[in-house]
Scaffold this motif. Sequence first.
Motif, PDB file in Angstrom:
ATOM      1  N   GLU A 290     -66.772   3.134  -4.529  1.00  0.00           N
ATOM      2  CA  GLU A 290     -66.905   4.599  -4.422  1.00  0.00           C
ATOM      3  C   GLU A 290     -67.178   5.070  -2.994  1.00  0.00           C
ATOM      4  OE1 GLU A 290     -69.792   7.945  -6.282  1.00  0.00           O
ATOM      5  OE2 GLU A 290     -68.885   6.531  -7.683  1.00  0.00           O
TER       6      GLU A 290
ATOM      7  N   TRP B 239     -60.385  13.323  -8.884  1.00  0.00           N
ATOM      8  CA  TRP B 239     -60.841  13.768 -10.200  1.00  0.00           C
ATOM      9  C   TRP B 239     -59.871  13.286 -11.282  1.00  0.00           C
ATOM     10  CZ3 TRP B 239     -60.225  19.352 -12.285  1.00  0.00           C
ATOM     11  CH2 TRP B 239     -60.901  19.483 -13.484  1.00  0.00           C
TER      12      TRP B 239
ATOM     13  N   MET C  19     -57.741  10.733 -11.112  1.00  0.00           N
ATOM     14  CA  MET C  19     -57.799   9.266 -11.243  1.00  0.00           C
ATOM     15  C   MET C  19     -59.072   8.826 -11.967  1.00  0.00           C
ATOM     16  SD  MET C  19     -56.112   7.775  -7.755  1.00  0.00           S
ATOM     17  CE  MET C  19     -57.030   8.771  -6.608  1.00  0.00           C
ATOM     18  N   HIS C  20     -60.188   9.492 -11.694  1.00  0.00           N
ATOM     19  CA  HIS C  20     -61.443   9.145 -12.375  1.00  0.00           C
ATOM     20  C   HIS C  20     -61.329   9.426 -13.875  1.00  0.00           C
ATOM     21  CE1 HIS C  20     -65.703   8.639 -13.098  1.00  0.00           C
ATOM     22  NE2 HIS C  20     -65.737   9.840 -13.646  1.00  0.00           N
ATOM     23  N   ASN C  21     -60.807  10.596 -14.241  1.00  0.00           N
ATOM     24  CA  ASN C  21     -60.660  10.923 -15.658  1.00  0.00           C
ATOM     25  C   ASN C  21     -59.676   9.994 -16.354  1.00  0.00           C
ATOM     26  OD1 ASN C  21     -62.529  12.973 -15.772  1.00  0.00           O
ATOM     27  ND2 ASN C  21     -61.048  14.548 -15.200  1.00  0.00           N
ATOM     28  N   MET C  22     -58.586   9.643 -15.680  1.00  0.00           N
ATOM     29  CA  MET C  22     -57.634   8.701 -16.278  1.00  0.00           C
ATOM     30  C   MET C  22     -58.292   7.343 -16.494  1.00  0.00           C
ATOM     31  SD  MET C  22     -53.990   9.481 -14.459  1.00  0.00           S
ATOM     32  CE  MET C  22     -53.320   7.971 -15.091  1.00  0.00           C
ATOM     33  N   SER C  23     -59.088   6.919 -15.532  1.00  0.00           N
ATOM     34  CA  SER C  23     -59.776   5.637 -15.664  1.00  0.00           C
ATOM     35  C   SER C  23     -60.734   5.663 -16.846  1.00  0.00           C
ATOM     36  CB  SER C  23     -60.542   5.334 -14.376  1.00  0.00           C
ATOM     37  OG  SER C  23     -61.305   4.163 -14.521  1.00  0.00           O
ATOM     38  N   ASP C  24     -61.473   6.745 -16.998  1.00  0.00           N
ATOM     39  CA  ASP C  24     -62.412   6.859 -18.117  1.00  0.00           C
ATOM     40  C   ASP C  24     -61.698   6.887 -19.464  1.00  0.00           C
ATOM     41  OD1 ASP C  24     -64.621   6.827 -16.528  1.00  0.00           O
ATOM     42  OD2 ASP C  24     -64.988   9.000 -16.617  1.00  0.00           O
ATOM     43  N   HIS C  25     -60.610   7.624 -19.553  1.00  0.00           N
ATOM     44  CA  HIS C  25     -59.926   7.790 -20.827  1.00  0.00           C
ATOM     45  C   HIS C  25     -59.051   6.601 -21.192  1.00  0.00           C
ATOM     46  CE1 HIS C  25     -61.277  11.841 -21.583  1.00  0.00           C
ATOM     47  NE2 HIS C  25     -61.062  12.109 -20.303  1.00  0.00           N
ATOM     48  N   MET C  26     -58.589   5.852 -20.222  1.00  0.00           N
ATOM     49  CA  MET C  26     -57.712   4.730 -20.524  1.00  0.00           C
ATOM     50  C   MET C  26     -58.472   3.410 -20.613  1.00  0.00           C
ATOM     51  SD  MET C  26     -54.353   5.706 -18.356  1.00  0.00           S
ATOM     52  CE  MET C  26     -53.288   4.567 -19.207  1.00  0.00           C
ATOM     53  N   ALA C  27     -59.721   3.384 -20.158  1.00  0.00           N
ATOM     54  CA  ALA C  27     -60.478   2.142 -20.173  1.00  0.00           C
ATOM     55  C   ALA C  27     -60.929   1.762 -21.564  1.00  0.00           C
ATOM     56  CB  ALA C  27     -61.685   2.256 -19.246  1.00  0.00           C
TER      57      ALA C  27
ATOM     58  N   LYS D 251     -61.951   2.738 -28.689  1.00  0.00           N
ATOM     59  CA  LYS D 251     -60.788   1.926 -28.320  1.00  0.00           C
ATOM     60  C   LYS D 251     -60.062   1.462 -29.581  1.00  0.00           C
ATOM     61  CE  LYS D 251     -59.487  -1.904 -25.403  1.00  0.00           C
ATOM     62  NZ  LYS D 251     -59.956  -2.962 -24.523  1.00  0.00           N
TER      63      LYS D 251
END
Length: 132
Positions: free
Chosen positions: A56, A109, A111-119, A124
């Motif tokens: 970060e 923002w 990329m962070h949201n995509m990371s949270d939603h796809m992780a 899951k």
Amino acid sequence: MEISKVHGDHGHEYGPVTPAGAGHGTLKDYAIGFILSVILTAAAFAIVMSHVMAPEPTVFTIAGLAAVQVMVHLVCFLHLSSASAQRWNVTAMAFAVVVVVVLIVGSLWIMHNMSDHMAGGENKLPPLQLQP
């Protein structure tokens, strides 16, 4: 072409004047801009490759170095200054800064949201199982 006698904020002449009256930069301006650009690029590369920071702070440091490099390009290569004769250029530079900030913050923002939603996480989906 004639040589401009107008002194900028840097205290030196701007070189040949175009028919429209705009001055070109000197070799010194271009050399300083090039050296600063190389240093800023090498610093960003070294920070990423040496892993001296957590991910970060690395992102924010690179974004800061990129913003400084944009300013170096605007001043050294596009010859923007805060002189009263360049009021519209300063306005354009302020607009460019706003656009760059929106692009950088928006991209981070997203990329962070995509990371949270796809992780995955609690919601899951189970792994796909093939039927024999």
